[in-house]
Design an enzyme around this catalytic site. Structure first.
Site, PDB file in Angstrom:
ATOM      1  N   ARG A  42       0.864  -1.180   0.000  1.00  0.00           N
ATOM      2  CA  ARG A  42       0.000   0.000   0.000  1.00  0.00           C
ATOM      3  C   ARG A  42       0.902   1.231   0.000  1.00  0.00           C
ATOM      4  NH1 ARG A  42      -3.491  -2.734  -1.542  1.00  0.00           N
ATOM      5  NH2 ARG A  42      -5.527  -3.164  -0.621  1.00  0.00           N
ATOM      6  N   HIS A  59      -1.283   0.661  -9.852  1.00  0.00           N
ATOM      7  CA  HIS A  59      -1.866  -0.331  -8.929  1.00  0.00           C
ATOM      8  C   HIS A  59      -2.456  -1.529  -9.697  1.00  0.00           C
ATOM      9  CE1 HIS A  59      -3.728  -0.734  -4.636  1.00  0.00           C
ATOM     10  NE2 HIS A  59      -3.410  -1.905  -5.144  1.00  0.00           N
ATOM     11  N   GLU A 112      -3.200   7.876  -3.766  1.00  0.00           N
ATOM     12  CA  GLU A 112      -3.743   7.399  -5.048  1.00  0.00           C
ATOM     13  C   GLU A 112      -5.055   8.071  -5.388  1.00  0.00           C
ATOM     14  OE1 GLU A 112      -3.892   3.089  -5.566  1.00  0.00           O
ATOM     15  OE2 GLU A 112      -1.932   2.976  -4.641  1.00  0.00           O
TER      16      GLU A 112
HETATM   17  C1  DGY Z   1      -5.559  -5.991  -2.953  1.00  0.00           C
HETATM   18  O1  DGY Z   1      -6.287  -6.952  -3.247  1.00  0.00           O
HETATM   19  O2  DGY Z   1      -5.462  -5.576  -1.798  1.00  0.00           O
HETATM   20  C2  DGY Z   1      -4.765  -5.372  -4.057  1.00  0.00           C
HETATM   21  O3  DGY Z   1      -4.176  -4.182  -3.702  1.00  0.00           O
HETATM   22  C3  DGY Z   1      -5.578  -5.203  -5.315  1.00  0.00           C
HETATM   23  O4  DGY Z   1      -5.857  -6.444  -5.801  1.00  0.00           O
END
Ligand code: DGY
Length: 326
Positions: A239, A286, A268
């Site tokens: 993240r 992402h 983001e």
């Molecule tokens: C998640 O699933 O947490 C990813 O960041 C996106 O698939």
């Protein structure tokens, strides 16, 4: 009558088909993230919600949905978009999609690592621009990956999958986590548990696989970049908020580290403008889990969780707040 669910963005067809067979589906008609108002209005009257990581699901959304709401099934393994306490207070099960995206995410983290080390993106741009005039000893020279040290921060499913990939490149693997993995796992992938500072000082590549929690917010910041080798690279598919993006931009500008390869960003979809101007930074929008197979499976896992609660009256398989069942 089929239970009503609200899906906040159209999913791959294989997943939509299963949802539509089982539920009365209302779906975001736009090809964009819903505004807060649209999310609140769409949730109203739903028995189940299927949100994305871009939708903040808190008490306000749960109240807007109404008392008939029985489950919120995230379309992501990460669930930092959930106010879990708000769901628990209302006894609403909240679920995620673990497991199915492990290898796909690790594949992309490895692709980022290779891309930034071997300067794949600027070399591609150069060749497409018609600038290639012939082989040259110093044309886009980068760094080796094989036999280097990989530092894995967060040794859960995806961190472990990275270690397996690193073995194929004869890399030395160090990792941090709350506690060491089982000795047989460490032996299998030849990984060594170390403290954070040792990893920062010794790794040539640092890849982040920690969940976003209050403890991991800005897990990498100025003091950490200062400890890293000047030629080391940071890879982030976890993240964005796990890295202090301003500190990262400053460290890169100062030549404190060699480069960064990022799939996620602190704010983001905004990306720090300084990062966009740097040739030793790879940025992706992402997409770590974005293979059609995995995005379909994620939708099917969300569907399984909805089916368990809304059609079978069962505990959902990927429950995040088990305390609601006592
Ligand atoms: C998640 O699933 O947490 C990813 O960041 C996106 O698939």
């Amino acid at each position: 009558m089929k239970p009503a669910i609200f899906v906040t963005r159209r999913l791959p067809e294989g997943a939509m088909r299963v949802l539509e067979e089982n539920f009365n589906v209302t779906c975001n008609p736009h090809d964009r993230v819903l505004s807060r108002e649209e999310l609140l209005a769409g949730a109203k009257g739903a028995d189940g919600l299927l949100p994305l990581l871009t939708d903040r699901i808190d008490g306000e959304v749960l109240e807007a949905a109404g008392p008939q709401l029985k489950i919120v099934a995230n379309y992501a393994v990460g669930f930092n978009n959930f106010d879990l306490a708000a769901g628990t207070a209302r006894k609403i099960p909240m679920t995620n999609t673990p497991g199915v995206l492990t290898d796909t995410t690790a594949d992309l983290a490895m692709a980022l690592l290779l891309a930034v080390a071997r300067r794949v993106v600027p070399a591609d741009v150069y060749a497409r621009a018609g600038k290639y005039q012939g082989w040259a000893p110093l044309l886009f020279v980068g760094s080796d990956v094989h036999h280097k040290t990989l530092g894995i921060m967060g040794f859960g499913r995806i961190g472990y999958a990275m270690a397996r990939r690193a073995a194929g490149f004869d890399m030395r693997v160090l990792y941090t986590d709350a506690q060491p993995a089982k000795p047989e796992i460490e032996r299998e992938v030849n990984a060594k548990f170390v403290d954070k500072d040792t990893l920062l000082k010794e790794a040539d590549f640092i890849t982040l696989h920690v969940p976003l929690t209050p403890e991991t917010r800005h897990y990498l910041k100025a003091r950490d970049f200062a400890l890293m080798k000047p030629e080391a690279y940071v890879i982030n598919t976890a993240r964005g908020e796990v890295i202090n993006e301003q500190d990262l931009a400053d460290a890169l500008k100062a030549g404190q580290i060699g480069g960064a390869a990022l799939d996620v960003f602190e704010h983001e979809p905004k990306i720090h403008p300084d990062l966009l101007g740097m040739e030793n930074v790879v940025v992706l929008p992402h997409i770590a889990s974005a293979s059609i197979e995995t995005r379909t499976k994620m939708g099917l896992i969300s569907a399984e969780n909805l089916i368990a609660v809304l059609l079978r009256g069962q505990r959902p398989p990927n429950l995040l707040n088990p305390e609601i069942y006592g």
